[in-house]
Design a protein around this motif. Structure first.
Motif, PDB file in Angstrom:
ATOM      1  N   ALA A 110       1.210  -1.432   0.031  1.00 51.13           N
ATOM      2  CA  ALA A 110      -0.353   0.046  -0.090  1.00 51.13           C
ATOM      3  C   ALA A 110       0.943   1.171   0.191  1.00 51.13           C
ATOM      4  CB  ALA A 110      -0.992  -0.032   1.517  1.00 51.13           C
ATOM      5  N   SER A 111       0.720   2.061  -0.249  1.00 49.02           N
ATOM      6  CA  SER A 111       0.897   3.404  -0.621  1.00 49.02           C
ATOM      7  C   SER A 111      -0.009   4.645   0.058  1.00 49.02           C
ATOM      8  CB  SER A 111       1.989   3.850  -2.102  1.00 49.02           C
ATOM      9  OG  SER A 111       2.030   3.654  -2.674  1.00 49.02           O
TER      10      SER A 111
ATOM     11  N   ILE B  37      -2.302   5.474   6.019  1.00 45.98           N
ATOM     12  CA  ILE B  37      -1.510   4.186   5.732  1.00 45.98           C
ATOM     13  C   ILE B  37      -1.143   3.259   6.963  1.00 45.98           C
ATOM     14  CG2 ILE B  37       0.207   3.282   4.920  1.00 45.98           C
ATOM     15  CD1 ILE B  37      -0.875   3.723   2.593  1.00 45.98           C
TER      16      ILE B  37
END
Lengths: 231, 362
Positions: B213-214, B220
């Motif tokens: 994920a980013s 996040i």
């Protein structure tokens, strides 16, 4: 005691000249070969390693004889050098220097190679990320870090050159004033009646020069170590 | 300023197959040890040549295997602060600092020695050799050395990992100043949640050589489904806040956060300054009626958003609080007793003492 005759002085001066030239002239080659052996990944590396070490493991007389075959006036390479370039090694002081250089070469390479292998390559990577091209990395990081190894190699080479006897006498004989270094002079003196005093004088001088070289190397290595923050 | 990375590289049995893009500020490459973070920055720096892929920094193609482009490390103008400093032992601090400047074309030199030395507080060290420096001092010099090469991008590979808590606390403010003042985008490798929460503008989460994920740091780090990777025990919501008021008598500060006002310890926080707070899920208590006469200073009203997967006896419940999401870790029994479900109004109770000193990483 140090009341030397003209011939004896000549032997001392010649020995120093031969040793200095042998050390200085072989140093760049020793650094390149040490680099290749320490860092190179090429076919024939073990072969090169063996070849470099040959003078260390062969009888010196054999090395001298091979030099004579190759570089003598009628040798394979010697004839060409003499005819085309006018360079003659046989029975000249330059030949004595060459023989001393060949004999000392493996010692120099070993010392320098060890110091190259001890260099932290991550420092060289860091220099690269700071913009230094490989040649600059070598000059500004690797070379300063291996100075102690280079000094040690030079001292070993110098000492070997000062004491080299077998290959020298085989290759360039024992000509006073041209190829008669300290060891050949001492050897010659022990072969004639009444030469003992002179032989002793030259022996004392040999010991003095060797000790001076050793002390100089310790001093240089300490200086380099201080700069590297290891002393 | 953008950085685009899209690479595949095999290192023994490990396969790095990562793609991410980031803008300015400080981007954290975050993940466990062995997730491929260091290999990824090595690829960007040019210390590793990828089997396949593209690396573009600020529009300049550094690697493109399809077109046979590979710019060597020394021509990339990408600074690198290594975990172990890697200062040159044969040079003084001053010579170390100026090393990269030497190789920078004069037209592209940014940042003179003086301001960088001041920024990092290393003025008294200039004449010393690296072996006479403490670990924290070494890292500050290493940061200065990388900066003075005028990089277009600065990579930092766990620069605090080898330091104790005190030395970390000593360096963190310098990295914050660097992020805010130096104008060089930073890619920062870390596996420490506290560091990432405090420093990062955005986060790229790595696991087993892949980008999971980013996005923004608060987003996040606060996503419950990623808690397994961001560190379950200390997981929780991350809120960007502004210091609104001080209570000098009790040594407290009031923060304005998207979830409502929060009272935290912190007499020393700069008024009006931005801070980031982490509310650990295990520090949040839930009530369906507004609790009274309790010691906790923070009661935020919201409503149930989602009930996560149970992890043994506990479960993470997401609470929508105005514009933000909090996470509370409660028992399954409490979920049943309070009939917690999406849409149910709840009050989230957070003790003030549960907060890390905002702005501080442990």
């Amino acid at each position: 005691m140090l009341d030397l005759s003209v011939d004896e002085w000549m032997a001392v001066r010649l020995s120093l000249r031969v040793a200095v030239w042998a050390t200085a002239a072989s140093l760049p080659f020793a650094v390149v070969v040490a680099l290749a052996l320490a860092r190179g990944r090429f076919w024939g590396r073990s072969l090169l390693n063996g070849f470099v070490h040959l003078p260390l493991i062969m009888p010196p007389v054999v090395t001298g004889y091979l030099l004579l075959l190759l570089l003598g006036r009628r040798g394979l390479v010697g004839a060409w050098l003499a005819d085309v370039l006018g360079i003659v090694f046989a029975f000249r002081w330059t030949g004595a220097a060459l023989a001393a250089a060949v004999m000392g070469f493996p010692l120099m390479v070993r010392a320098i190679r060890l110091s190259i292998e001890a260099v932290d390559r991550r420092l060289e990577q860091a220099a690269g990320t700071l913009g230094a091209a490989p040649a600059w990395v070598f000059l500004t990081v690797t070379l300063p870090l291996i100075v102690p190894g280079i000094v040690a190699g030079m001292i070993l080479g110098f000492a070997k050159a000062m004491g080299e006897f077998g290959a020298t006498i085989t290759f360039v004989s024992n000509i006073p004033g041209e190829t008669q270094t300290l060891p050949s002079a001492i050897y010659a003196l022990t072969q004639v009646p009444g030469g003992d005093a002179a032989a002793l004088r030259l022996t004392a001088i040999s010991i003095a020069i060797s000790m001076a070289a050793l002390l100089a190397s310790e001093w240089l290595a300490r200086g380099a170590g201080r700069r590297l923050g290891v002393a | 300023m953008t950085i685009e990375v899209d690479v595949t590289h095999r290192l023994g049995a490990f396969v790095l197959d990562a793609r991410f893009a980031c803008a300015g500020g400080l981007t954290a490459l975050f993940g466990r040890s062995g997730s491929g973070k260091t290999s990824l920055v090595d690829l960007v720096a040019g210390l590793i040549r990828p089997e396949r892929g593209r690396v573009v920094v600020d529009g300049r193609v550094l690697v493109d295997t399809a077109r046979g482009i590979f710019v060597p490390a020394h021509r990339r103008r990408v600074g690198y602060v290594f975990q172990e400093g890697r200062l040159f032992p044969h040079l003084t601090v001053r010579q170390n600092l100026l090393y990269g400047r030497w190789f920078t074309p004069s037209g592209e030199r940014r940042g003179a020695l003086g301001p960088v030395v001041d920024l990092l507080g290393i003025g008294p060290l200039l004449q010393r050799r690296p072996d006479r420096l403490s670990g924290g001092e070494k890292q500050r010099v290493a940061i200065g050395r990388a900066l003075l090469a005028s990089p277009r991008l600065l990579l930092m590979d766990e620069p605090l990992a080898a330091l104790d808590a005190e030395r970390k606390a000593e360096i963190l403010p310098y990295i914050e100043r660097l992020r805010d003042a130096a104008g060089v985008p930073i890619v920062y490798v870390s596996h420490a949640v506290a560091e990432v929460v405090r420093l990062a503008t955005s986060v790229v989460l790595l696991s087993d050589g892949r980008v999971v994920a980013s996005g923004g740091t608060a987003e996040i780090m606060g996503r419950p489904e990623l808690f397994g990777l961001t560190g379950r025990a200390d997981a929780g919501a991350v809120l960007d806040a502004v210091v609104e008021a001080h209570d000098p008598v009790f040594g407290l500060a009031t923060l304005r956060t998207p979830a409502g006002p929060l009272v935290v310890p912190g007499a020393g926080l700069p008024p009006g300054g931005p801070v980031r707070v982490r509310i650990r899920a295990r520090d949040v208590m839930l009530a369906t009626r507004r609790p009274e006469a309790i010691s906790a200073l923070n009661v935020l009203d919201g409503s149930g958003d989602a009930v996560g997967e149970a992890d043994g006896p506990t479960v993470d419940v997401r609470i929508g609080c105005r514009g933000a999401t909090l996470v509370a870790r409660v028992t399954r029994r409490s979920v049943a007793a309070l009939a917690l479900a999406p849409g149910v109004p709840v009050f989230a109770v957070v003790k003030s003492v549960a907060f890390d000193r905002p702005g501080a990483a442990d």
